[in-house]
Design an enzyme around this catalytic site. Structure first.
Site, PDB file in Angstrom:
ATOM      1  CG  ASP A 182      -1.723   1.170   1.333  1.00  0.00           C
ATOM      2  OD1 ASP A 182      -1.561   2.261   0.812  1.00  0.00           O
ATOM      3  OD2 ASP A 182      -2.798   0.962   1.372  1.00  0.00           O
ATOM      4  CG  HIS A 183       1.700   4.207  -3.406  1.00  0.00           C
ATOM      5  ND1 HIS A 183       0.341   4.050  -3.865  1.00  0.00           N
ATOM      6  CD2 HIS A 183       1.695   5.691  -3.281  1.00  0.00           C
ATOM      7  CE1 HIS A 183      -0.435   5.072  -4.242  1.00  0.00           C
ATOM      8  NE2 HIS A 183       0.742   6.046  -3.783  1.00  0.00           N
ATOM      9  CG  HIS A 245      -4.172   4.291  -0.923  1.00  0.00           C
ATOM     10  ND1 HIS A 245      -3.149   3.456  -0.854  1.00  0.00           N
ATOM     11  CD2 HIS A 245      -4.351   4.674  -2.101  1.00  0.00           C
ATOM     12  CE1 HIS A 245      -2.846   3.025  -2.099  1.00  0.00           C
ATOM     13  NE2 HIS A 245      -3.639   3.940  -2.987  1.00  0.00           N
TER      14      HIS A 245
HETATM   15  C1  BG6 Z   1      -3.479   4.570  -6.545  1.00  0.00           C
HETATM   16  C2  BG6 Z   1      -4.697   4.807  -7.249  1.00  0.00           C
HETATM   17  O1  BG6 Z   1      -3.366   3.650  -5.611  1.00  0.00           O
HETATM   18  O2  BG6 Z   1      -3.174   6.063  -5.816  1.00  0.00           O
HETATM   19  C3  BG6 Z   1      -4.778   6.053  -7.948  1.00  0.00           C
HETATM   20  O3  BG6 Z   1      -4.710   3.669  -7.918  1.00  0.00           O
HETATM   21  C4  BG6 Z   1      -4.388   7.151  -7.430  1.00  0.00           C
HETATM   22  O4  BG6 Z   1      -5.927   6.052  -8.815  1.00  0.00           O
HETATM   23  C5  BG6 Z   1      -3.044   7.078  -6.484  1.00  0.00           C
HETATM   24  O5  BG6 Z   1      -4.146   8.339  -8.380  1.00  0.00           O
HETATM   25  C6  BG6 Z   1      -2.565   8.145  -5.727  1.00  0.00           C
HETATM   26  O6  BG6 Z   1      -1.492   8.171  -5.179  1.00  0.00           O
HETATM   27  P1  BG6 Z   1      -0.662   9.404  -4.804  1.00  0.00           P
HETATM   28  O7  BG6 Z   1       0.488   9.070  -4.057  1.00  0.00           O
HETATM   29  O8  BG6 Z   1      -0.318  10.297  -6.018  1.00  0.00           O
HETATM   30  O9  BG6 Z   1      -1.593  10.189  -3.877  1.00  0.00           O
END
Ligand code: BG6
Length: 507
Positions: A182-183, A245
């Site tokens: 989960d980045h 997230h």
């Molecule tokens: C991803 C989603 O997990 O997270 C995308 O699939 C989204 O739709 C992205 O744009 C948002 O990540 P960040 O790091 O740019 O807030």
């Protein structure tokens, strides 16, 4: 047992020519390399469907770094890329894995790697299962060292499909060997939440329902669905952002202090939060607590943009949500009565990820007789500028007791030397070191699905309200009303209120 971590490994990257590898993974591995954070003898095998020569693959990596890396592509690039090999493999054809095994063995020998293998699946989730089984069948998992599987979301599309997927991959890898990304958990300021909370005497004692009135979590994007219409239209913001997230950030904010700062202890506490989230069962409760929105055409930062239903690969009749706002209640002693408001959406006015903790006001004895005193806020800024912002009340100098809201700012870029690592750098390094703290365990994923499943079910009923909003606005009006009903308002996020925020991080 030796306590020295053996990080030298062959990274076998499926999806080597895909978007994620290009935007995030090559730049992350390059940064780790430039900062001396990778073992000297690492090796990467890029696996893709396309036939690519070695020089074409190197050119692909170079292009990715030129576009997305913080580091220059200079003389060190040649040394870096010499650790990479490319192999075209038909994922469904077991025979073709033999060549992958041979190449892995020869790299292990050449680089003197003790058989450690990191399988990174940057591919569509329906391929996780065939790849895992084929790795097993062809002996790629009969290695002497450790083996780990890194997988990207989405992990299932509801509880049952996630359970089914989990059942299949755990026939091949143990839970301890599975690193579910989960980045958001790799983001510096999300990781900083536990330090802010547990290393500061002035936060932890007030971190509860006696002093906090509500917590607001926003993750807003200005982009639409970009080239991902076919994926997004099947998924929507609830599955794409909330199930993972947003709920992960809620757990970091709400968890109890862990017994130790160890992966399992921390994840145990996060699971407890997820279990305490009040479930919505009836359509009525869902109506009252969750707002589902979809953008129409509008204007973002001076540019006209089309509506969601006009996007490529999106059904013109689509009811998929591109915005969610929700009021989440955590039924435990610490949080009883404190709403956690979350909102996320595409085509909103700002790209920002921020958590705002609003404190309760003091009794109206002295300065708040007119009830005009603004509450204290703690703002944890995750993106774009990383930092912490505290809003306090102080005397307006020279006046007779007039109160002025003042702010105290901590901005990473002004305070901390060096660059802040990207989420994927931290996560790849953790996976190589065997630290699973910032990856999601199966019980976290499964309970998060159980929280959102009833909502998915109700929303699949085509009569359920879908509120449209103009691109460039903060979602539908109902999102505002969600807080107003409780006597609150969404506080402006970074960049939204130029008067309040323009000085932040501008040194
Ligand atoms: C991803 C989603 O997990 O997270 C995308 O699939 C989204 O739709 C992205 O744009 C948002 O990540 P960040 O790091 O740019 O807030």
């Amino acid at each position: 047992m030796s306590m020295i971590k053996d990080e030298a490994a062959v990274i076998i990257l499926f999806g080597a020519t895909g978007d994620l590898a290009k935007r995030k993974l090559y730049p992350a591995i390059y940064s780790l390399f430039r900062e001396g954070q990778l073992a000297k003898n690492f090796a990467v095998i890029g696996v893709g469907r396309r036939q690519l020569s070695k020089s074409e693959f190197y050119a692909h990596i170079k292009n990715a770094l030129e576009l997305f890396s913080d580091y220059n592509v200079d003389e060190e690039f040649n040394e870096f890329v010499s650790h990479f090999q490319y192999l075209s493999v038909d994922i469904h054809n077991t025979m073709e894995y033999q060549e992958l095994l041979n190449l892995t063995l020869s790299l292990e020998e050449g680089y003197n790697i003790a058989g450690n293998r990191l399988f990174y699946l940057a591919i569509a989730p329906e391929l996780f299962e065939p790849v895992s089984f084929n790795l097993k069948k062809t002996g790629l998992l009969d290695n002497k060292g450790w083996k780990r599987l890194v997988i990207e979301k989405p992990f299932g599309k509801d509880y049952h499909s996630a359970q089914d997927l989990n059942h299949k991959i755990t026939q091949v890898f143990n839970e301890e060997e599975i690193y579910r990304i989960d980045h958001y958990l790799g983001k510096e300021m999300v990781q900083n939440i536990e330090v802010i909370r547990f290393a500061n005497a002035f936060f932890e004692p007030v971190w509860n329902n006696r002093y906090i009135s509500n917590i607001q979590l926003t993750s807003s994007e200005t982009v639409g669905v970009e080239a991902r219409g076919d994926y997004y239209d099947q998924v929507g913001a609830l599955r794409d952002m909330v199930q993972n997230h947003m709920l992960q950030m809620v757990t970091m904010m709400a968890m109890e202090p862990p017994s130790r700062l160890k992966a399992e202890a921390i994840r145990d506490e996060k699971v407890k939060v997820l279990r305490s989230i009040r479930r919505f069962e009836s359509a009525e409760e869902i109506h009252q607590n969750i707002v589902r929105g979809q953008y129409n055409s509008g204007e973002i930062q001076g540019q006209s943009v089309s509506g969601y239903r006009e996007e490529e690969n999106v059904s013109p009749k689509s009811n998929t949500e591109t915005f969610v706002a929700a009021k989440i209640m955590i039924d435990n002693f610490r949080w009883s009565g404190v709403p956690f408001y979350i909102r996320t959406g595409k085509r909103l006015p700002q790209k920002a990820t921020e958590i705002i903790v609003e404190f309760k006001n003091l009794p109206n004895l002295y300065f708040n007789k007119q009830k005009t005193l603004e509450p204290n806020l703690l703002v944890i800024r995750i993106h774009p500028e990383e930092g912490i912002h505290l809003k306090l009340n102080a005397k307006n100098p020279g006046t007779d007791g007039t109160i002025l809201p003042i702010s105290m700012d901590f901005c990473h870029k002004n305070t901390v030397e060096g660059r802040t690592p990207e989420a994927y750098e931290r996560l790849i390094k953790d996976a190589l070191e065997g630290d699973s703290t910032f990856f999601t365990r199966w019980d976290e994923v499964s309970i998060a699905w159980k929280v959102v499943d009833p909502i998915i079910k109700e929303w699949s009923n085509s009569d359920f309200a879908l509120h449209h909003y103009r691109a460039g606005e903060w979602g539908p009006l109902e999102a505002k009303q969600l807080l107003e009903r409780d006597g609150f308002k969404w506080w402006p996020v970074y960049g939204e209120d130029p008067n309040r925020r323009k000085k932040e991080c501008s040194l």
